[in-house]
Motif scaffolding. Structure first.
Motif, mmCIF file in Angstrom:
data_model
loop_
_atom_site.group_PDB
_atom_site.id
_atom_site.type_symbol
_atom_site.label_atom_id
_atom_site.label_comp_id
_atom_site.label_asym_id
_atom_site.label_seq_id
_atom_site.Cartn_x
_atom_site.Cartn_y
_atom_site.Cartn_z
ATOM 1 N N ARG A 217 0.945 -1.095 -0.172
ATOM 2 C CA ARG A 217 0.141 0.242 -0.047
ATOM 3 C C ARG A 217 0.910 1.281 -0.238
ATOM 4 N NH1 ARG A 217 -3.833 0.577 5.019
ATOM 5 N NH2 ARG A 217 -1.797 0.905 5.884
ATOM 6 N N ASN A 218 1.877 1.186 0.704
ATOM 7 C CA ASN A 218 2.825 2.466 0.850
ATOM 8 C C ASN A 218 3.428 2.700 -0.585
ATOM 9 O OD1 ASN A 218 2.186 3.152 3.510
ATOM 10 N ND2 ASN A 218 3.749 1.599 4.331
ATOM 11 N N ARG A 219 3.850 1.404 -1.026
ATOM 12 C CA ARG A 219 4.528 1.730 -2.354
ATOM 13 C C ARG A 219 3.578 2.084 -3.275
ATOM 14 N NH1 ARG A 219 5.081 -1.271 -6.861
ATOM 15 N NH2 ARG A 219 3.593 -2.920 -5.887
ATOM 16 N N LYS A 220 2.500 1.619 -3.367
ATOM 17 C CA LYS A 220 1.433 2.252 -4.515
ATOM 18 C C LYS A 220 1.202 3.885 -4.154
ATOM 19 C CE LYS A 220 -0.804 -2.199 -5.273
ATOM 20 N NZ LYS A 220 -2.294 -2.917 -5.335
ATOM 21 N N GLU A 221 0.850 3.928 -2.976
ATOM 22 C CA GLU A 221 0.717 5.346 -2.626
ATOM 23 C C GLU A 221 1.716 6.431 -2.985
ATOM 24 O OE1 GLU A 221 -0.447 5.742 1.239
ATOM 25 O OE2 GLU A 221 -2.369 4.844 1.197
ATOM 26 N N THR A 222 3.065 5.589 -2.722
ATOM 27 C CA THR A 222 4.128 6.570 -2.898
ATOM 28 C C THR A 222 4.417 6.443 -4.345
ATOM 29 O OG1 THR A 222 5.197 5.822 -1.050
ATOM 30 C CG2 THR A 222 6.697 6.772 -2.569
ATOM 31 N N GLU A 223 4.257 5.650 -5.245
ATOM 32 C CA GLU A 223 4.368 5.422 -6.676
ATOM 33 C C GLU A 223 3.099 6.686 -7.242
ATOM 34 O OE1 GLU A 223 4.000 1.393 -8.171
ATOM 35 O OE2 GLU A 223 6.021 1.117 -7.729
ATOM 36 N N GLN A 224 1.692 6.329 -6.900
ATOM 37 C CA GLN A 224 0.988 7.193 -7.375
ATOM 38 C C GLN A 224 1.195 8.736 -7.185
ATOM 39 O OE1 GLN A 224 -2.563 6.175 -5.483
ATOM 40 N NE2 GLN A 224 -2.889 4.108 -6.687
ATOM 41 N N TRP A 225 1.974 9.026 -6.045
ATOM 42 C CA TRP A 225 2.186 10.661 -5.487
ATOM 43 C C TRP A 225 3.215 10.899 -6.462
ATOM 44 C CZ3 TRP A 225 6.562 12.483 -3.362
ATOM 45 C CH2 TRP A 225 6.499 14.033 -3.297
ATOM 46 N N TYR A 226 4.210 10.006 -6.704
ATOM 47 C CA TYR A 226 5.505 10.259 -7.339
ATOM 48 C C TYR A 226 4.931 10.479 -8.976
ATOM 49 C CZ TYR A 226 9.852 10.041 -9.747
ATOM 50 O OH TYR A 226 10.685 10.305 -10.575
ATOM 51 N N ALA A 227 4.078 9.453 -9.496
ATOM 52 C CA ALA A 227 3.705 9.830 -10.757
ATOM 53 C C ALA A 227 2.859 11.034 -11.008
ATOM 54 C CB ALA A 227 2.670 8.554 -10.966
ATOM 55 N N CYS A 228 1.761 11.271 -9.982
ATOM 56 C CA CYS A 228 1.069 12.607 -10.013
ATOM 57 C C CYS A 228 1.848 13.818 -10.036
ATOM 58 C CB CYS A 228 0.155 12.677 -9.037
ATOM 59 S SG CYS A 228 -1.204 11.421 -8.928
ATOM 60 N N LYS A 229 3.155 13.747 -9.245
ATOM 61 C CA LYS A 229 3.861 15.047 -9.547
ATOM 62 C C LYS A 229 4.549 15.098 -10.517
ATOM 63 C CE LYS A 229 3.123 16.576 -5.369
ATOM 64 N NZ LYS A 229 2.581 18.306 -5.191
#
Length: 341
Positions: A217-229
């Motif tokens: 979950r942390n990895r997905k959230e981090t990847e999503q946040w990173y991808a959005c940014k």
């Protein structure tokens, strides 16, 4: 005055004849006076006839000279017909008006081009300001990009650390499992009457599942946040690059239009100078021509004035001769009356 005195003498002679009937001496005196008067009248008549013949000869000479002069100069004395120049003058006036209209059009085009150049300059300055703002925004976004890159690096390190930790836990779990299996396969049989202990395998499996779920979950959230940014930054960079490219195209187009406008203005100015020089040359040429025509007209008018003065003088002399002729005729009539009397 001579004719008047002659008349008076005539009347005196008449009086002498009337008094001759009174006496003989007076008659002789009157006859002598009559002879002197007749002689005087004859002399005066001869002199007047000579003068009349001389004046008639002079008058004939003057008339011949006048006829010769009129035959020679008469046609040039007539008023010249300048109607042939009216068409040319009208054409020149039309050319001057056309040149003035073309000059006004050129000036209007120059003003329009100047206004267009000013508009392009204002647009160029506005686009330069927008480009500076975009460059400033890009410079402000670079620290954010660097921060995102550092965050990405930190997250990658954390992922690697968690992966290593998970590997260590797996290895420890396998070692503990192997140890338990070895203990379970030994020869010693120990019976213990005790409560069953907790199932470590299940607990470890639960912990591992929870940990993997949390990590995923942390990895997905981090990847999503990173991808959005990253997507936002890429969109901003693409938008900025597109705006910069469009601004560069507009600046290039404006420079090209400005150069074309400057070339057009220079060409119009050159055409204007050529038209002005041509107009000045035409005006100078026709002013000279009009001055020559005016000088010719002045000369002709002066000659006409001289001819009129001469004609007036000749008319005056002719009137004088007519007057002299009339007086001579009167004296001749008086002479005939005296002769008949």
């Amino acid at each position: 005055l001579g004719f008047s005195s002659g008349g008076i003498c005539t009347r005196g002679v008449g009086g002498g004849f009337s008094r001759a009937s009174a006496g003989c001496g007076d008659g002789i005196l009157l006859v002598n006076n009559e002879k002197a008067t007749m002689q005087n009248l004859n002399d005066r008549l001869a002199s007047y006839l000579d003068k009349v013949r001389l004046l008639e000869g002079d008058n004939a000479d003057l008339e011949c000279k006048i006829r010769e002069w009129c035959a020679k100069v008469g046609p040039s004395c007539e008023p010249r017909d300048y109607s042939c120049f009216h068409k040319e003058i009208e054409d020149l006036q039309n050319q001057i008006l056309c040149a003035a209209m073309e000059t006004n059009k050129i000036l209007l085009n120059i003003d329009n081009n100047r206004m267009t150049a000013d508009d392009f300059r204002v647009k160029y300055e506005t686009e330069c300001g927008l480009r500076q703002n975009v460059d400033a925004d890009i410079c402000n976004l670079r620290p954010v990009l660097d921060q995102l890159a550092s965050c990405k690096t930190d997250l990658q390190l954390q992922c690697e650390a968690l992966t290593e930790e998970m590997c260590c836990l797996k290895m420890n779990h396998e070692e503990e499992t192997n140890c338990l299996r070895k203990q379970a396969t030994g020869d010693v049989s120990v019976e213990v009457n005790a409560c069953p202990g907790p199932d470590l395998r299940k607990i470890l499996e639960d912990l591992r599942c929870q940990y993997e779920t949390l990590m995923e979950r942390n990895r997905k959230e981090t990847e999503q946040w990173y991808a959005c940014k990253v997507e936002e930054v890429n969109l901003e960079v693409i938008t900025s690059s597109q705006e910069i490219e469009s601004s560069n195209k507009q600046v290039t187009e404006l420079r090209r239009q400005l150069q074309a406008s400057e070339i057009n203005v220079q060409a119009q100015l050159t055409m204007k100078e050529n038209l002005e020089s041509s107009l000045a040359e035409t005006e100078c040429r026709y002013n000279k021509y009009l001055a020559e025509v005016q000088s010719q007209i002045s000369c002709v008018e002066q000659r006409l004035a001289e001819i009129r003065a001469e004609m007036e003088c000749q008319n005056q002399e002719y009137k004088t001769l007519l007057d002299v002729k009339c007086r001579l005729e009167q004296e001749i009539q008086t002479y005939h009356c005296l002769l008949e009397g």
